[in-house]
Scaffold this motif. Structure first.
Motif, PDB file in Angstrom:
ATOM      1  N   UNK A  71     -99.171 -21.986 -87.770  1.00  7.80           N
ATOM      2  CA  UNK A  71     -98.262 -22.656 -88.701  1.00  7.80           C
ATOM      3  C   UNK A  71     -98.466 -22.133 -90.120  1.00  7.80           C
ATOM      4  N   UNK A  72     -99.734 -21.988 -90.539  1.00  5.99           N
ATOM      5  CA  UNK A  72    -100.021 -21.528 -91.893  1.00  5.99           C
ATOM      6  C   UNK A  72     -99.514 -20.111 -92.130  1.00  5.99           C
ATOM      7  N   UNK A  73     -99.721 -19.217 -91.156  1.00  9.21           N
ATOM      8  CA  UNK A  73     -99.244 -17.839 -91.292  1.00  9.21           C
ATOM      9  C   UNK A  73     -97.726 -17.787 -91.324  1.00  9.21           C
ATOM     10  N   UNK A  74     -97.085 -18.620 -90.535  1.00  6.42           N
ATOM     11  CA  UNK A  74     -95.629 -18.672 -90.530  1.00  6.42           C
ATOM     12  C   UNK A  74     -95.096 -19.070 -91.902  1.00  6.42           C
ATOM     13  N   UNK A  75     -95.675 -20.090 -92.480  1.00  8.76           N
ATOM     14  CA  UNK A  75     -95.241 -20.558 -93.797  1.00  8.76           C
ATOM     15  C   UNK A  75     -95.457 -19.470 -94.847  1.00  8.76           C
ATOM     16  N   UNK A  76     -96.600 -18.794 -94.771  1.00  5.07           N
ATOM     17  CA  UNK A  76     -96.911 -17.743 -95.750  1.00  5.07           C
ATOM     18  C   UNK A  76     -95.871 -16.632 -95.708  1.00  5.07           C
ATOM     19  N   UNK A  77     -95.544 -16.167 -94.506  1.00  4.96           N
ATOM     20  CA  UNK A  77     -94.579 -15.072 -94.379  1.00  4.96           C
ATOM     21  C   UNK A  77     -93.181 -15.522 -94.814  1.00  4.96           C
ATOM     22  N   UNK A  78     -92.780 -16.706 -94.382  1.00  2.26           N
ATOM     23  CA  UNK A  78     -91.443 -17.195 -94.722  1.00  2.26           C
ATOM     24  C   UNK A  78     -91.281 -17.365 -96.232  1.00  2.26           C
ATOM     25  N   UNK A  79     -92.301 -17.856 -96.905  1.00  3.48           N
ATOM     26  CA  UNK A  79     -92.211 -18.054 -98.350  1.00  3.48           C
ATOM     27  C   UNK A  79     -92.165 -16.730 -99.108  1.00  3.48           C
ATOM     28  N   UNK A  80     -92.598 -15.650 -98.463  1.00  2.00           N
ATOM     29  CA  UNK A  80     -92.523 -14.326 -99.084  1.00  2.00           C
ATOM     30  C   UNK A  80     -91.248 -13.590 -98.678  1.00  2.00           C
ATOM     31  N   UNK A  81     -90.327 -14.313 -98.047  1.00  2.00           N
ATOM     32  CA  UNK A  81     -89.060 -13.730 -97.591  1.00  2.00           C
ATOM     33  C   UNK A  81     -89.284 -12.597 -96.597  1.00  2.00           C
ATOM     34  N   UNK A  82     -90.289 -12.721 -95.773  1.00  5.11           N
ATOM     35  CA  UNK A  82     -90.570 -11.723 -94.756  1.00  5.11           C
ATOM     36  C   UNK A  82     -89.913 -12.061 -93.439  1.00  5.11           C
ATOM     37  N   UNK A  83     -90.280 -11.302 -92.414  1.00  4.93           N
ATOM     38  CA  UNK A  83     -89.784 -11.546 -91.060  1.00  4.93           C
ATOM     39  C   UNK A  83     -90.888 -12.233 -90.270  1.00  4.93           C
ATOM     40  N   UNK A  84     -90.644 -13.450 -89.858  1.00  9.17           N
ATOM     41  CA  UNK A  84     -91.586 -14.214 -89.050  1.00  9.17           C
ATOM     42  C   UNK A  84     -91.341 -13.878 -87.585  1.00  9.17           C
ATOM     43  N   UNK A  98     -84.196 -12.619 -98.055  1.00  9.84           N
ATOM     44  CA  UNK A  98     -84.147 -13.853 -97.273  1.00  9.84           C
ATOM     45  C   UNK A  98     -85.062 -13.730 -96.054  1.00  9.84           C
ATOM     46  N   UNK A  99     -85.832 -14.751 -95.809  1.00  8.33           N
ATOM     47  CA  UNK A  99     -86.732 -14.758 -94.651  1.00  8.33           C
ATOM     48  C   UNK A  99     -85.929 -14.822 -93.361  1.00  8.33           C
ATOM     49  N   UNK A 100     -86.462 -14.203 -92.325  1.00  7.04           N
ATOM     50  CA  UNK A 100     -85.848 -14.244 -91.000  1.00  7.04           C
ATOM     51  C   UNK A 100     -86.887 -14.670 -89.975  1.00  7.04           C
ATOM     52  N   UNK A 101     -86.421 -15.292 -88.910  1.00  8.30           N
ATOM     53  CA  UNK A 101     -87.295 -15.824 -87.873  1.00  8.30           C
ATOM     54  C   UNK A 101     -86.882 -15.260 -86.523  1.00  8.30           C
ATOM     55  N   UNK A 102     -87.827 -14.611 -85.838  1.00  7.31           N
ATOM     56  CA  UNK A 102     -87.609 -14.109 -84.484  1.00  7.31           C
ATOM     57  C   UNK A 102     -88.599 -14.820 -83.562  1.00  7.31           C
ATOM     58  N   UNK A 103     -88.091 -15.478 -82.538  1.00  3.54           N
ATOM     59  CA  UNK A 103     -88.936 -16.130 -81.544  1.00  3.54           C
ATOM     60  C   UNK A 103     -88.723 -15.416 -80.218  1.00  3.54           C
TER      61      UNK A 103
END
Length: 242
Positions: free
Chosen positions: A183-196, A1-6
């Motif tokens: 935005x494009x890099x964020x989408x790429x990482x999230x779709x690969x279930x990575x950590x944004x 599952x992708x995760x998001x850290x801001x």
């Protein structure tokens, strides 16, 4: 599952209104902030507005992350070298203790560390372990210090664009391109279930295009199913490389 850290770095009393507005926008999205804070600027005379604000944010799920101690020029910083980039273990330990004492004096605690410019020497990492820190993050990943575990994830943001306001047409085009790229890099990482990992600096908040791009990237990550977390995310299970 992708995760998001801001994360948000570089806030001062002067930039606090912009930082508070950005934090409110994240609150509306259910996204906690990792507050990258350096305590060296505190004089001990009185609690500055930024400290009061950070204390008030604790109930919202934010994480305080030690972001160095004193970024000013001195023995630990030669030219543009980051504060903890080349320190031996003993000197790094002294600075970490001083930073923690200063935090404790204003009622703040943390066992999380992000070095200035995202660069930490081997001695710094050793000192962090000795002092019981549980996590540090560098340019390319998030690393546990209290056990095995590391997540490969590159920091995304606007640092490459420099700090001067663009004036020429080509500079404005480059700025717009960098905003789209975030935005494009964020989408790429999230779709690969990575950590944004999106880091916003206080100076970025002076540019409305950057604020809009950061929020658009956050919205895109959430739409892609990323779970918002802070730098307290577990790293015992390796995530797919970002």
């Amino acid at each position: 599952m992708a995760r998001l850290i801001v994360s948000l770095s570089g806030l001062t009393d002067d930039s606090l209104p912009r930082g508070a507005a950005f934090a409110a926008a994240l609150d509306a999205r259910g996204v906690p902030l990792s507050q990258l804070y350096r305590p060296g600027a505190w004089t001990g005379q009185a609690d500055p507005p930024l400290v009061d604000w950070l204390r008030g944010r604790r109930g919202r799920g934010d994480a305080i992350v030690l972001h160095g101690f004193d970024h000013s020029a001195g023995p630990a910083r030669v030219g543009r070298r980051a504060e903890f980039a080349a320190l031996p273990r003993h000197e790094a330990g002294l600075r970490l203790r001083a930073a923690r004492r200063t935090l404790g004096a204003v009622g703040l605690r943390t066992d999380l560390f992000v070095p200035p410019r995202w660069i930490a020497s081997t001695g710094t990492v050793d000192a962090l372990r000795e002092q019981g820190f549980t996590m540090y993050a560098d340019e390319n990943g998030v690393h546990r210090l209290d056990g095995p575990g590391s997540v490969r994830a590159r920091v995304l943001g606007f640092r490459a664009s420099g700090d001067r306001r663009p004036v020429a047409d080509d500079a404005r085009a480059a700025e717009a391109w960098r905003c789209r790229l975030l935005v494009a890099e964020t989408v790429r990482v999230a779709r690969r279930d990575g950590v944004v990992r999106i880091n916003v600096r206080a100076k970025d908040l002076r540019r409305s295009a950057r604020v809009d791009a950061a929020l658009a990237a956050i919205d895109a990550a959430l739409a892609a199913g990323a779970t918002p977390v802070t730098y307290r995310l577990p790293t015992t299970t390796p995530a797919r490389a970002a």
